[in-house]
Scaffold this motif. Structure first.
Motif, PDB file in Angstrom:
ATOM      1  N   UNK A 193      -2.479   9.005  -9.995  1.00 50.47           N
ATOM      2  CA  UNK A 193      -1.056   9.497  -9.433  1.00 50.47           C
ATOM      3  C   UNK A 193      -0.185   8.178  -8.768  1.00 50.47           C
ATOM      4  N   UNK A 194      -1.073   7.466  -7.901  1.00 49.29           N
ATOM      5  CA  UNK A 194      -0.389   6.452  -7.263  1.00 49.29           C
ATOM      6  C   UNK A 194       0.060   5.166  -8.121  1.00 49.29           C
ATOM      7  N   UNK A 225       0.989  -1.226   0.191  1.00 50.03           N
ATOM      8  CA  UNK A 225      -0.046  -0.018  -0.091  1.00 50.03           C
ATOM      9  C   UNK A 225       0.839   1.132   0.064  1.00 50.03           C
ATOM     10  N   UNK A 226       0.247   2.400  -0.223  1.00 52.16           N
ATOM     11  CA  UNK A 226       0.817   3.614  -0.347  1.00 52.16           C
ATOM     12  C   UNK A 226       1.363   4.085  -1.702  1.00 52.16           C
ATOM     13  N   UNK A 227       2.059   5.283  -1.431  1.00 51.77           N
ATOM     14  CA  UNK A 227       2.483   5.708  -2.889  1.00 51.77           C
ATOM     15  C   UNK A 227       4.213   5.550  -2.682  1.00 51.77           C
ATOM     16  N   UNK A 228       4.575   6.388  -1.500  1.00 51.23           N
ATOM     17  CA  UNK A 228       6.001   6.761  -1.250  1.00 51.23           C
ATOM     18  C   UNK A 228       6.713   5.694  -0.461  1.00 51.23           C
ATOM     19  N   UNK A 229       5.814   4.961   0.327  1.00 54.97           N
ATOM     20  CA  UNK A 229       6.306   3.786   1.047  1.00 54.97           C
ATOM     21  C   UNK A 229       6.371   2.229   0.421  1.00 54.97           C
TER      22      UNK A 229
END
Lengths: 193, 312
Positions: free
Chosen positions: B143-144, B113-117
Motif C-alpha cells: 500500500x505504501x 518516511x510515511x505514506x501521505x506525508x
C-alpha cells in the motif's frame, strides 16, 4: 521468541506481517526486552494507517543492591568496594555521597570505591538499594516500539500501567475510538486492558 | 580497443609495476586504495590484455577480478537517516556495491518516511539525477510503496532500481510510473545481512544494477562520448594540481558519462573549461562544466559525438 508465551503480528498484507514479526523480534532481542514480555500482539494496517502493540509484562520484583555489583572488603578505618558490574556504579556513588558525604567516599580507579570511617557495618552497606530496573522499563519499551513501528507513524499514544501496555501510532491524527481497538486486541490475547 | 572494468588486489610490494603496465597498455586506474599491506586498484583495462596483467602480477601474488560497476556512481536512496533504515539495510547495500567497484553515495530524504506525508524536494531530486543510477530502498507494505512511488519518482531522469518487501511481480504491478529494475523481498529489516540467503538478496540487487547499467552503457555506445571520463580523470590530475590537495577519498569520481570534480566551482570551473585536452581542443568544447548540487563541487558532463563532432 521462545520466552514469550503469546506473540502474534496481525496485518491485512500477509507478507508485511511476516516482515514485521521478524522486525519486532529483532528489535526486542536487540534491546534485551524479550525476557520481560509475557504476551504481545501487534496489529498494523497501512491502509488506515495504524500501528498497535499491546502486551503483558512479566512481574519484575528484584532491585539491585550494593552487594550485587561489588565485593566489600572491610579494613581498619576503611572499606574497599571492588566493582564487578559498572551499570549501576554512577547511581551507587550518588547514593553513597548523599549518605556519607563526598569526603568519605573516594573512587581511586574505575573498579574501586573506598569508604573512609563510615559508621555502618559492611553487611548494612551490602543491603543499600541502588537501582530498580523496572523504572526505566517503560522508557525502554517505548523506544523499542518506536523502532518497530513504521517511521512515518509519528503521532503516538502510549499507556503503561499495572504490567500491561499499549502503544498506538499513526501517520494521521489518532481516531477517538482507539481505546476500543486496543481493547479488542487485548481480547485476542484473552486479557483486558 | 574495448576497455573493461576490473579490480586488482595485491600486496603493496612492487604494485607500481602493475600500475605502469595498465597505463602502458592504454588502461586507466580509477581508484587506488592502500590498506595496510594491501593495494586495491579499480581500473579499466583492454579486454585482450587481462591475461597479460594476470601473468605479470602472478609472481607478486596479485589477483585480477571482474568488477562491472567500476566507473559508476550509484545513489542509494534511503527514506531517512533514522535507526529504522540504518545501518541495515541502507548501509549494507551501499557497502556491498562498493565492494564490486561502484562509488555509492547514500541519499537520504528529508521527508521520505510515511505514506501521505512523503515528499521529494528539488535538491534531493537534483542530487539523485547527478548519479548514473538510483537504488530506492522502500519498506515492506504494498500500500505504501504504491502510494509514494509516483511522488518519489517525480523529476527523476536516471534509471531507477526499486527494492521493496513485496515480491518482484507485485512490485512490477504497483510501481507507477514503471522503473528499470525491481528487486523483491528486500524491505526494511533490522538485522545484519550475513546469512547466505540474505547475501543472495544483495547479489540479486547487484545483478539488477548491472543489468540496468549495461543497458545504459549500450545506449551510450550508440552515440559515443567525446572523451572517456577515465581519461579525463588522468588529465585533470595532471593539469590541475589543486586536486592532489583534496582529502576526500575520491577527489575525482568517474561516472559513466562524466566526472565529479571535488573542487569549488567558482574558483576552478574557468580553469577546467580552458584545460586543453589535445590539439587545441579544450574541455569546455567537448563537455559541460556545471555546478553540482552536492556541496560546491563541479560536475563535468561529457557531450556525445553527435553534439561535438569530435572524439579524442
Amino acid at each position: 521468541m521462545l520466552a514469550v508465551e503469546y506473540f502474534e503480528v496481525e496485518c491485512p498484507e500477509p507478507v508485511g506481517a511476516e516482515y514485521y514479526k521478524q522486525i519486532t523480534n529483532d528489535v526486542l532481542l536487540d534491546q534485551n526486552l524479550l525476557k520481560v514480555i509475557e504476551k504481545l500482539h501487534v496489529y498494523i494496517d497501512p491502509k488506515i494507517p495504524i500501528f498497535v502493540a499491546v502486551g503483558i509484562l512479566k512481574p519484575i520484583t528484584t532491585v539491585v543492591r550494593v552487594g550485587d555489583i561489588a565485593n566489600i572488603n572491610p579494613q581498619e578505618g576503611k572499606m574497599t568496594l571492588v566493582i564487578t558490574e559498572e551499570t549501576y556504579l554512577a547511581s551507587m556513588l550518588r547514593i553513597l555521597w548523599e549518605r556519607f558525604g563526598k569526603d568519605r567516599v573516594e573512587q581511586p580507579d574505575r573498579f574501586t570505591v573506598v569508604l573512609y570511617n563510615v559508621p555502618v557495618a559492611a553487611k548494612e552497606i551490602e543491603e543499600i538499594v541502588i537501582g530498580n530496573p523496572s523504572e526505566s522499563l517503560n522508557k525502554d519499551l517505548i523506544y523499542a516500539f518506536r523502532q518497530v513501528a513504521p517511521e512515518g507513524f509519528r503521532l503516538r499514544s502510549e499507556r503503561f500501567e499495572k504490567g500491561k501496555f499499549s502503544f498506538v501510532a499513526s501517520e494521521d491524527t489518532l481516531a477517538e475510538n482507539i481505546d476500543e481497538l486496543v481493547k479488542s486486541k487485548f481480547a485476542l490475547m484473552g486479557e483486558t486492558p | 580497443m574495448t576497455l573493461v572494468p576490473v579490480t586488482y588486489k595485491g600486496g603493496i610490494y612492487q604494485h607500481d609495476i602493475v600500475i605502469d603496465l595498465i597505463e602502458d597498455l592504454g588502461g586507466y586506474v580509477v581508484q587506488k586504495h592502500v590498506l595496510a599491506q594491501e593495494v586495491v586498484l579499480q581500473c579499466f583495462v583492454p579486454r585482450d590484455d587481462i591475461e597479460l596483467i594476470r601473468e605479470i602480477s602472478r609472481p607478486i601474488f596479485g589477483e585480477v577480478t571482474d568488477s562491472p560497476l567500476v566507473g559508476t556512481e550509484i545513489a542509494v536512496v534511503s527514506m531517512s537517516l533514522e535507526i529504522h533504515h540504518l545501518p541495515h539495510p541502507s548501509c549494507d547495500i551501499a557497502e556491498y556495491v562498493r565492494r564490486i567497484g561502484a562509488k555509492s553515495n547514500m541519499v537520504s530524504l528529508a521527508r521520505g518516511p510515511g505514506k501521505r506525508i512523503t515528499g521529494l524536494n528539488d535538491e534531493e531530486r537534483d542530487v539523485i539525477n547527478e548519479h548514473d543510477i538510483a537504488v530506492y530502498l522502500m519498506g515492506n507494505f504494498e500500500t505504501c510503496i504504491e502510494h509514494k512511488m509516483p511522488i518519489l519518482l517525480r523529476g527523476i531522469e536516471v534509471p531507477v532500481v526499486v527494492c521493496g518487501g513485496p515480491d518482484k511481480e507485485t512490485l512490477i504491478k504497483i510501481v507507477d510510473p514503471p522503473v528499470e529494475g525491481y528487486v523483491g523481498g528486500v524491505g526494511r529489516f533490522m538485522r545484519r545481512t550475513k546469512e547466505a540467503d540474505q547475501l543472495d538478496k544483495l547479489d540479486e540487487i547487484v545483478a539488477e544494477i548491472i543489468r540496468v547499467l549495461e543497458k545504459k552503457r549500450e545506449d551510450v555506445a550508440k552515440d559515443p562520448l567525446s572523451v572517456a571520463p577515465a581519461r579525463l580523470m588522468n588529465l585533470i590530475r595532471e593539469r590541475v594540481p589543486a586536486i592532489l590537495e583534496v582529502t576526500s577519498p575520491t577527489p575525482l569520481t568517474v561516472q559513466m558519462t562524466g566526472i565529479r570534480v571535488k573542487l569549488p566551482y567558482d574558483m576552478f570551473a574557468p580553469e577546467l573549461r580552458l584545460m586543453e585536452i589535445e590539439d587545441g581542443i579544450t574541455l569546455g568544447d567537448i563537455a559541460e562544466v556545471a555546478p553540482s548540487r552536492m556541496r560546491d563541487y563541479i560536475l563535468v558532463k561529457v557531450l556525445p559525438f553527435s553534439e561535438t563532432n569530435t572524439v579524442i
